[in-house]
Design a protein around this motif. Structure first.
Motif, PDB file in Angstrom:
ATOM      1  N   ALA A 193      -0.323   4.225   5.614  1.00 18.97           N
ATOM      2  CA  ALA A 193      -0.242   4.943   4.258  1.00 18.97           C
ATOM      3  C   ALA A 193       0.263   6.414   4.399  1.00 18.97           C
ATOM      4  O   ALA A 193       0.267   7.091   3.294  1.00 18.97           O
ATOM      5  CB  ALA A 193      -1.441   4.724   3.427  1.00 18.97           C
ATOM      6  N   GLN A 195      -1.779   9.021   4.876  1.00 22.80           N
ATOM      7  CA  GLN A 195      -2.999   9.864   4.202  1.00 22.80           C
ATOM      8  C   GLN A 195      -3.681  10.676   5.398  1.00 22.80           C
ATOM      9  O   GLN A 195      -3.778  10.252   6.396  1.00 22.80           O
ATOM     10  CB  GLN A 195      -3.431   8.830   3.375  1.00 22.80           C
ATOM     11  CG  GLN A 195      -3.015   8.374   2.297  1.00 22.80           C
ATOM     12  CD  GLN A 195      -2.080   9.138   1.396  1.00 22.80           C
ATOM     13  OE1 GLN A 195      -2.661  10.113   1.073  1.00 22.80           O
ATOM     14  NE2 GLN A 195      -0.720   8.804   1.134  1.00 22.80           N
ATOM     15  N   SER A 333       6.232  -3.604  -9.106  1.00 25.91           N
ATOM     16  CA  SER A 333       5.766  -2.620  -9.776  1.00 25.91           C
ATOM     17  C   SER A 333       6.349  -2.943 -11.439  1.00 25.91           C
ATOM     18  O   SER A 333       5.848  -2.641 -12.319  1.00 25.91           O
ATOM     19  CB  SER A 333       6.297  -1.299  -9.259  1.00 25.91           C
ATOM     20  OG  SER A 333       5.490  -1.138  -8.093  1.00 25.91           O
ATOM     21  N   THR A 371      -1.107  -3.395   1.855  1.00 22.15           N
ATOM     22  CA  THR A 371      -0.760  -2.139   1.962  1.00 22.15           C
ATOM     23  C   THR A 371       0.434  -1.568   1.374  1.00 22.15           C
ATOM     24  O   THR A 371       0.802  -1.190   0.444  1.00 22.15           O
ATOM     25  CB  THR A 371      -1.332  -1.267   2.982  1.00 22.15           C
ATOM     26  OG1 THR A 371      -2.716  -1.466   3.164  1.00 22.15           O
ATOM     27  CG2 THR A 371      -1.066   0.193   2.820  1.00 22.15           C
ATOM     28  N   LEU A 375      -0.009  -0.664  -2.550  1.00 23.80           N
ATOM     29  CA  LEU A 375      -0.394   0.856  -2.495  1.00 23.80           C
ATOM     30  C   LEU A 375       0.880   1.411  -3.472  1.00 23.80           C
ATOM     31  O   LEU A 375       0.426   2.227  -4.443  1.00 23.80           O
ATOM     32  CB  LEU A 375      -0.143   1.465  -1.319  1.00 23.80           C
ATOM     33  CG  LEU A 375      -0.385   3.238  -1.102  1.00 23.80           C
ATOM     34  CD1 LEU A 375      -1.539   3.350  -1.848  1.00 23.80           C
ATOM     35  CD2 LEU A 375      -0.248   3.499   0.330  1.00 23.80           C
ATOM     36  N   PRO A 376       2.129   1.084  -3.533  1.00 26.14           N
ATOM     37  CA  PRO A 376       3.033   1.718  -4.464  1.00 26.14           C
ATOM     38  C   PRO A 376       2.755   1.332  -5.744  1.00 26.14           C
ATOM     39  O   PRO A 376       3.062   2.286  -6.719  1.00 26.14           O
ATOM     40  CB  PRO A 376       4.477   1.235  -3.651  1.00 26.14           C
ATOM     41  CG  PRO A 376       4.320   0.795  -2.324  1.00 26.14           C
ATOM     42  CD  PRO A 376       2.879   0.158  -2.497  1.00 26.14           C
ATOM     43  N   GLU A 379      -0.017   3.588  -7.067  1.00 19.34           N
ATOM     44  CA  GLU A 379       0.384   4.927  -7.213  1.00 19.34           C
ATOM     45  C   GLU A 379       1.086   5.156  -8.408  1.00 19.34           C
ATOM     46  O   GLU A 379       0.989   6.072  -9.135  1.00 19.34           O
ATOM     47  CB  GLU A 379       1.213   5.606  -6.116  1.00 19.34           C
ATOM     48  CG  GLU A 379       0.374   5.667  -4.810  1.00 19.34           C
ATOM     49  CD  GLU A 379       1.123   6.273  -3.759  1.00 19.34           C
ATOM     50  OE1 GLU A 379       1.096   7.394  -3.266  1.00 19.34           O
ATOM     51  OE2 GLU A 379       2.032   5.623  -3.055  1.00 19.34           O
ATOM     52  N   GLN A 380       1.933   3.970  -8.696  1.00 17.20           N
ATOM     53  CA  GLN A 380       2.884   4.394  -9.985  1.00 17.20           C
ATOM     54  C   GLN A 380       1.918   4.144 -11.154  1.00 17.20           C
ATOM     55  O   GLN A 380       2.213   4.724 -12.259  1.00 17.20           O
ATOM     56  CB  GLN A 380       3.736   3.104 -10.016  1.00 17.20           C
ATOM     57  CG  GLN A 380       4.720   2.959 -11.275  1.00 17.20           C
ATOM     58  CD  GLN A 380       5.953   1.930 -11.216  1.00 17.20           C
ATOM     59  OE1 GLN A 380       6.333   1.637  -9.920  1.00 17.20           O
ATOM     60  NE2 GLN A 380       6.289   1.673 -12.263  1.00 17.20           N
ATOM     61  N   TYR A 383      -3.089   5.835  -9.625  1.00 19.03           N
ATOM     62  CA  TYR A 383      -4.415   5.928  -8.736  1.00 19.03           C
ATOM     63  C   TYR A 383      -4.228   6.819  -7.582  1.00 19.03           C
ATOM     64  O   TYR A 383      -2.967   6.625  -7.110  1.00 19.03           O
ATOM     65  CB  TYR A 383      -4.708   4.609  -8.421  1.00 19.03           C
ATOM     66  CG  TYR A 383      -5.469   3.724  -9.498  1.00 19.03           C
ATOM     67  CD1 TYR A 383      -6.957   4.021  -9.783  1.00 19.03           C
ATOM     68  CD2 TYR A 383      -4.689   2.839 -10.404  1.00 19.03           C
ATOM     69  CE1 TYR A 383      -7.364   3.181 -10.724  1.00 19.03           C
ATOM     70  CE2 TYR A 383      -5.354   2.171 -11.322  1.00 19.03           C
ATOM     71  CZ  TYR A 383      -6.646   2.317 -11.491  1.00 19.03           C
ATOM     72  OH  TYR A 383      -7.257   1.675 -12.423  1.00 19.03           O
ATOM     73  N   SER A 384      -4.920   7.334  -7.259  1.00 17.20           N
ATOM     74  CA  SER A 384      -4.835   8.070  -5.797  1.00 17.20           C
ATOM     75  C   SER A 384      -4.840   7.325  -4.582  1.00 17.20           C
ATOM     76  O   SER A 384      -5.575   6.127  -4.389  1.00 17.20           O
ATOM     77  CB  SER A 384      -6.078   9.147  -5.510  1.00 17.20           C
ATOM     78  OG  SER A 384      -6.166   9.730  -4.378  1.00 17.20           O
ATOM     79  N   PRO A 385      -3.926   7.501  -3.584  1.00 24.84           N
ATOM     80  CA  PRO A 385      -3.882   6.623  -2.435  1.00 24.84           C
ATOM     81  C   PRO A 385      -5.088   6.709  -1.606  1.00 24.84           C
ATOM     82  O   PRO A 385      -5.508   5.852  -1.090  1.00 24.84           O
ATOM     83  CB  PRO A 385      -2.596   7.213  -1.641  1.00 24.84           C
ATOM     84  CG  PRO A 385      -2.355   8.704  -2.189  1.00 24.84           C
ATOM     85  CD  PRO A 385      -2.973   8.334  -3.515  1.00 24.84           C
ATOM     86  N   PHE A 388      -7.418   4.296  -3.305  1.00 22.32           N
ATOM     87  CA  PHE A 388      -6.915   3.292  -3.035  1.00 22.32           C
ATOM     88  C   PHE A 388      -7.485   2.718  -1.659  1.00 22.32           C
ATOM     89  O   PHE A 388      -7.605   1.462  -1.435  1.00 22.32           O
ATOM     90  CB  PHE A 388      -5.249   2.856  -3.237  1.00 22.32           C
ATOM     91  CG  PHE A 388      -4.894   1.496  -2.783  1.00 22.32           C
ATOM     92  CD1 PHE A 388      -4.826   0.551  -3.945  1.00 22.32           C
ATOM     93  CD2 PHE A 388      -4.305   1.285  -1.580  1.00 22.32           C
ATOM     94  CE1 PHE A 388      -4.562  -0.678  -3.464  1.00 22.32           C
ATOM     95  CE2 PHE A 388      -3.881  -0.022  -1.491  1.00 22.32           C
ATOM     96  CZ  PHE A 388      -3.957  -0.908  -2.375  1.00 22.32           C
TER      97      PHE A 388
END
Length: 458
Positions: A193, A195, A333, A371, A375-376, A379-380, A383-385, A388
């Motif tokens: 990810a 991060q 999404s 993931t 994850l995308p 985020e949309q 939520y913070s990655p 997540f």
């Protein structure tokens, strides 16, 4: 860390028609079929790294060209193997294996047992404490449950603990190894990810500690209603408690120095892991266990594990490229947005999907499969990655004790072959209830995860 973007280095070519006269197959449909195919071959027993790689290459070949898939494979393989920052994974693994050789597992359990063993369910409480302490070294759920169970389960059975209760406590406690830093699962998530591993480690501390507390409260409640589950053992004098405590001071200082130095910015993740290896070697020598045979075995175990994980990472990045090119994450999404559902409803839907998939996929497979898709969307939704990543690993942990797969259950059954799987699964049910309550707490209050990373440098 330089960003490993899934679609980097892919030639831009128009998709080639597949079936003359037929209705065009959309990229999103190809992405969905690829995910379904991956689930099928994983359920058939194909290793996760191989499955991700095959589906990713095949998907890129269908959507763009076979050459594009091979180019991406070459680029990803070179970056994963040569990237300096990714050296953190084998270094932390080596630190863990050296600490294994130093006898850390028995020491953590012995200290906890001497302090709380005289209480009802005290040895079960000690097993949770031992799993938490050892998890801070091993970074692996399976390693934690296998190591602590080999020490704690015979002691609990000798003290006439109910077999299912003892096994359930150990199976649940073993999951702490996946969340408490330095967590191998969080390292892999950070790589996939893109991060900060330091912030992921910081974010995991409060959830990991509160998870252990939830398990301990569960044990105390069960033993209050049914004392026969975990009879009290003899009280140990304070002198013996202090003497046992001295056996873990050096390991505790090692963990505090490495993880604390990483979180406050003294070290980068790779530097922290390097310092940890050197300190673990010094600790091993101080304890009198330093030998060429011991170091050789630690290196062999590290290379076996790291090699497997690197193959999985390469496969996951190629698969993420295919998912990115297919546009299925954008389609999902858009579908979530079109429903006008609140973010919490979307996260609950993801939770149900993860728990369903976790009933037949192992944790790493679950994380690497979902993931690139979830994850995308998270985020949309705002939520913070970082949050997540903790949410995903926490949900993944439940899969370690969730039927029918429950890998921790099978590890314990392998150590105590006279215990049936049914007995162990029944014993873990109260701890699953605690897991669901704890996961709900993390979803309802993201600040529990995010306040500490906000204080971390870098």
């Amino acid at each position: 860390m330089d960003r490993l973007r899934p679609a980097d280095c892919l030639p831009v070519l128009p998709p080639r028609p597949r079936f003359a006269g037929a209705r065009p197959v959309t990229p999103e449909l190809i992405g969905a079929l690829g995910i379904a195919l991956l689930l099928a071959i994983l359920a058939a027993g194909v290793p996760i790294g191989v499955g991700l790689l095959l589906v990713g290459l095949g998907g890129l070949a269908v959507m763009i060209s076979p050459e594009a898939g091979l180019i991406k494979l070459g680029v990803v393989s070179f970056e994963v193997i040569s990237k300096y920052e990714l050296g953190v994974l084998p270094l932390f693994l080596l630190m863990a294996h050296i600490c294994f050789a130093a006898g850390a597992s028995r020491d953590f359990f012995d200290v906890a047992a001497r302090f709380v063993g005289h209480r009802r369910g005290g040895l079960a409480l000690a097993s949770i404490g031992g799993c938490a302490g050892f998890g801070a070294i091993s970074g692996s759920s399976l390693a934690t449950v296998a190591t602590i169970s080999s020490v704690a389960l015979p002691e609990m059975r000798k003290a006439n603990y109910h077999p299912g209760f003892a096994a359930g406590a150990l199976a649940a406690g073993g999951t702490l190894g996946s969340l408490i830093p330095p967590s191998g699962a969080l390292i892999v998530f950070g790589i996939i990810a893109e991060q900060s591993i330091g912030k992921l480690f910081a974010a995991s501390i409060v959830p990991g500690a509160s998870q252990a507390v939830f398990y301990m409260v569960t044990i105390m409640i069960l033993c209050a209603f049914n004392p026969a589950l975990g009879p009290a053992t003899a009280r140990v004098p304070w002198g013996e408690r202090i003497a046992a405590l001295r056996h873990v001071v050096d390991i505790f200082l090692l963990i505090l120095f490495v993880i604390g130095g990483l979180m406050i910015g003294w070290f980068t993740p790779t530097e922290a892991a390097s310092v940890g290896v050197v300190a673990a070697l010094l600790l091993l020598a101080f304890r009198g266990g330093f030998s060429l045979a011991t170091i050789g075995e630690a290196l062999r175990a590290t290379l076996r594990t790291a090699g497997m994980i690197y193959i999985v990472i390469i496969g996951a990045l190629v698969f993420a490229s295919f998912v990115s090119v297919s546009g299925i994450t954008e389609a999902l999404s858009g579908a979530v947005t079109s429903l006008h559902a609140s973010p919490i409803v979307a996260i609950l839907a993801m939770t149900l999907a993860l728990l369903l998939l976790g009933s037949f996929l192992d944790g790493v497979a679950l994380m690497l499969l979902t993931t690139p898709i979830f994850l995308p969307i998270a985020e949309q939704l705002g939520y913070s990655p970082i949050w997540f990543g903790i949410f995903l690993v926490r949900t993944m942990e439940i899969g370690f004790v969730h039927p029918p797969l429950g890998l921790n259950i099978y590890v314990i059954q392998g150590l105590a072959k006279d215990l049936s799987l049914g007995t162990i699964f029944r014993g873990v049910i109260p701890f699953l209830v605690a897991d669901f309550l704890h996961l709900a707490l993390l979803i309802a209050f993201p600040v529990l995860t995010l306040w500490l990373p906000g204080l971390v440098a870098g």
